[in-house]
Design a protein around this motif. Sequence first.
Motif, PDB file in Angstrom:
ATOM      1  N   LEU A  21      68.049  18.323  30.282  1.00  0.00           N
ATOM      2  CA  LEU A  21      67.120  19.173  30.364  1.00  0.00           C
ATOM      3  C   LEU A  21      67.468  20.858  30.701  1.00  0.00           C
ATOM      4  O   LEU A  21      66.814  21.067  31.514  1.00  0.00           O
ATOM      5  CB  LEU A  21      66.072  19.056  30.211  1.00  0.00           C
ATOM      6  CG  LEU A  21      64.671  19.600  29.584  1.00  0.00           C
ATOM      7  CD1 LEU A  21      64.430  18.665  28.479  1.00  0.00           C
ATOM      8  CD2 LEU A  21      63.439  18.297  30.508  1.00  0.00           C
TER       9      LEU A  21
ATOM     10  N   GLN B 246      67.036  19.348  24.723  1.00  0.00           N
ATOM     11  CA  GLN B 246      68.139  17.957  25.243  1.00  0.00           C
ATOM     12  C   GLN B 246      69.668  18.169  25.120  1.00  0.00           C
ATOM     13  O   GLN B 246      68.989  18.492  23.940  1.00  0.00           O
ATOM     14  CB  GLN B 246      67.348  16.995  25.203  1.00  0.00           C
ATOM     15  CG  GLN B 246      68.016  15.517  25.784  1.00  0.00           C
ATOM     16  CD  GLN B 246      67.650  14.335  25.675  1.00  0.00           C
ATOM     17  OE1 GLN B 246      66.931  13.768  26.516  1.00  0.00           O
ATOM     18  NE2 GLN B 246      67.882  13.349  24.590  1.00  0.00           N
TER      19      GLN B 246
ATOM     20  N   SER C 165      64.341  11.718  16.819  1.00  0.00           N
ATOM     21  CA  SER C 165      62.926  12.001  17.779  1.00  0.00           C
ATOM     22  C   SER C 165      62.903  11.138  18.715  1.00  0.00           C
ATOM     23  O   SER C 165      61.645  11.125  19.674  1.00  0.00           O
ATOM     24  CB  SER C 165      62.301  10.768  17.104  1.00  0.00           C
ATOM     25  OG  SER C 165      63.329   9.452  16.747  1.00  0.00           O
ATOM     26  N   ARG C 166      63.723  10.816  19.672  1.00  0.00           N
ATOM     27  CA  ARG C 166      64.155  10.621  20.928  1.00  0.00           C
ATOM     28  C   ARG C 166      64.181  11.930  22.068  1.00  0.00           C
ATOM     29  O   ARG C 166      64.019  11.403  23.380  1.00  0.00           O
ATOM     30  CB  ARG C 166      64.980   9.464  21.637  1.00  0.00           C
ATOM     31  CG  ARG C 166      64.786   8.500  20.575  1.00  0.00           C
ATOM     32  CD  ARG C 166      66.816   7.567  20.408  1.00  0.00           C
ATOM     33  NE  ARG C 166      67.271   8.578  20.469  1.00  0.00           N
ATOM     34  CZ  ARG C 166      68.874   7.735  20.178  1.00  0.00           C
ATOM     35  NH1 ARG C 166      69.060   6.273  20.245  1.00  0.00           N
ATOM     36  NH2 ARG C 166      69.882   8.793  19.368  1.00  0.00           N
TER      37      ARG C 166
ATOM     38  N   PRO D 108      62.568  15.317  23.820  1.00  0.00           N
ATOM     39  CA  PRO D 108      61.437  15.903  23.916  1.00  0.00           C
ATOM     40  C   PRO D 108      61.801  16.882  22.975  1.00  0.00           C
ATOM     41  O   PRO D 108      63.032  17.544  23.116  1.00  0.00           O
ATOM     42  CB  PRO D 108      61.454  16.177  24.834  1.00  0.00           C
ATOM     43  CG  PRO D 108      62.374  15.529  26.286  1.00  0.00           C
ATOM     44  CD  PRO D 108      63.648  15.172  24.830  1.00  0.00           C
ATOM     45  N   GLY D 109      60.809  17.945  21.647  1.00  0.00           N
ATOM     46  CA  GLY D 109      60.867  18.716  21.471  1.00  0.00           C
ATOM     47  C   GLY D 109      61.433  17.893  19.536  1.00  0.00           C
ATOM     48  O   GLY D 109      61.469  18.752  19.049  1.00  0.00           O
TER      49      GLY D 109
ATOM     50  N   GLU E  27      68.203  18.017  19.822  1.00  0.00           N
ATOM     51  CA  GLU E  27      68.916  18.028  20.631  1.00  0.00           C
ATOM     52  C   GLU E  27      69.811  18.083  20.759  1.00  0.00           C
ATOM     53  O   GLU E  27      70.384  18.920  19.249  1.00  0.00           O
ATOM     54  CB  GLU E  27      68.619  16.314  21.319  1.00  0.00           C
ATOM     55  CG  GLU E  27      69.325  15.784  20.175  1.00  0.00           C
ATOM     56  CD  GLU E  27      69.705  13.900  21.608  1.00  0.00           C
ATOM     57  OE1 GLU E  27      69.498  14.008  22.086  1.00  0.00           O
ATOM     58  OE2 GLU E  27      71.011  13.472  20.158  1.00  0.00           O
TER      59      GLU E  27
ATOM     60  N   SER F 128      57.506  25.272  33.037  1.00  0.00           N
ATOM     61  CA  SER F 128      57.189  24.576  32.434  1.00  0.00           C
ATOM     62  C   SER F 128      55.289  25.565  31.920  1.00  0.00           C
ATOM     63  O   SER F 128      55.028  26.382  31.769  1.00  0.00           O
ATOM     64  CB  SER F 128      56.891  23.508  31.231  1.00  0.00           C
ATOM     65  OG  SER F 128      56.034  23.335  30.532  1.00  0.00           O
TER      66      SER F 128
ATOM     67  N   ARG G 235      50.750  23.634  26.018  1.00  0.00           N
ATOM     68  CA  ARG G 235      51.731  22.695  26.767  1.00  0.00           C
ATOM     69  C   ARG G 235      50.830  23.502  28.030  1.00  0.00           C
ATOM     70  O   ARG G 235      50.971  22.079  29.272  1.00  0.00           O
ATOM     71  CB  ARG G 235      52.668  24.076  26.842  1.00  0.00           C
ATOM     72  CG  ARG G 235      53.934  23.469  27.596  1.00  0.00           C
ATOM     73  CD  ARG G 235      55.388  24.516  28.126  1.00  0.00           C
ATOM     74  NE  ARG G 235      55.533  24.834  27.140  1.00  0.00           N
ATOM     75  CZ  ARG G 235      56.394  26.497  27.855  1.00  0.00           C
ATOM     76  NH1 ARG G 235      56.571  26.945  28.071  1.00  0.00           N
ATOM     77  NH2 ARG G 235      56.269  26.861  26.423  1.00  0.00           N
TER      78      ARG G 235
END
Length: 429
Positions: free
Chosen positions: A35, A44, A79-80, A82-83, A86, A124, A259
């Motif tokens: 990440l 990612q 979709s796997r 984050p965000g 990738e 974050s 967030r």
Amino acid sequence: MYTYIQNVHEHIGEEITIRGWLYNRTDKGKLRFLLVRDGTGTIQAVVFKGNVDPEVFEAVDQTTQESSLTVTGTVKEDSRAPGGYEMDVSHCEIGQIAGEYPITPKDHGTAFLMENRHLWLRSSRQHAILRIRHEIIRAVRDFYDNNGFTLVDTPILTPAACEGTTTLFEIDYFGEKAYLSQSGQLYNEAACMSVGKTYCFGPTFRAEKSKTRRHLMEFSKVEPEVAWANLDDIMKLAEDFVSYVVQRVLEERKEELERIERDTTPLEKIEPPFPRISYSEAFVLLETEGTDTPRGSDFGAADETILSCSFDKPVIVHRYPRDIKAFYMQPDPEDSGSALCMDMLAPEGYGEIIGGSQRIHDVDLLLERIREHKLPVDAFKWYLDLRKYGTVPHSGFGMGIERVVSWICSLDHVRETIPFPRMLYRMYP
RNA sequence: UCCUCAGUAGCUCAAUUGGCAGAGCAUCCGGCUGUUAACCGGAGGGUUGUAGGUUCGAGUCCUACCUGAGGAGCCA
């Protein structure tokens, strides 16, 4: 060519290179999930052993949290991840393997985080708060710049107190006593007689030994001052101003608000007009709630919370008793015991964010008040001059940025609203 | 300045009535092709804030100090 993470969605299917820091890593057999953050976002980066040179895979294996690195790979939607995006990594260069990083993805205590504030800023949540703070400051400037105000800077080193009541940081000024400014107001009054509508925006210092969730020794204050304006005029200005700032943050910092898990529905209601109640009306309300505070004195913290929670918009409380307010405030012509002043209390229990007033414009009355408050008349000679040469009614207020950030971000404490807070008993880092 | 609470591994916390100092994360080693604060196996890591006292025995009880957190007053 390097790409910022915020722009990766424009490069789907392309090979790009990003530069950043390792926020977290998880390993799964021959896969390494990196990440990576670069200040504009996080993505990612997936390293599969079979897709990179063996020495690259080995180097990736050595990376620790906050190691600096340059990653090259192909962007894809997944979709796997984050965000939703990738990178399939083809190459990775390590800048530096970071030493054991103190701030882990697990829980930490307040004291530890404050001790490591210089590193905590990378987290974050803190990153999001810094960005919201910046947006609030931009909105403040835009509001005044677009409404005919001229920014006139006021000094930080000052020879005397603006309001005799609060404690000042004293410094040595070549053998004379000087103080760090606790308000630009008196200088603003001089400036508004030149440019009509002025504002100052900068750091302000209070040496009060306050140890609460709402106090800092050094904080940012924006102070508009308007010639010819009366109390009503600046109450209107204050509500237009605060509404503008809140709406700007809602428009421009949606992602950051999400967030930090800020429920934005209370903020969406912030638009003019705001409820306005007099000090006496506020006391009627407080007495039904069973306050112990005697009439005629200032509200206690509990009182402020009650008032703040009684409305779903900021509430303006006006016309406080003259005796508990500053020397320069214009008396109410309809009740000489009250001052033409106002405080704005933010909702959700956040309390006072703005304090302001109509200023005394009559030279004799002002002189009388300076003497009443036992202030040194000599030091106020220039201030009295403003009333000798074409005096006009004028009004202004001050808004504490940190308290506004705290409210808009729904924080527990103002220490998170400023990069490096100066607090009672803490000046490190 | 005052009131309240807390200091045990790098971090977050356990430790029964005063009776062998323990776990998760982090670190190091090994395993796993889809992790989301991964998981599984193993290892290292301690003057229990400091000084004194009570006791056969103190992380635990007492005294003082230091540090931190929460709150009050004051304020933006």
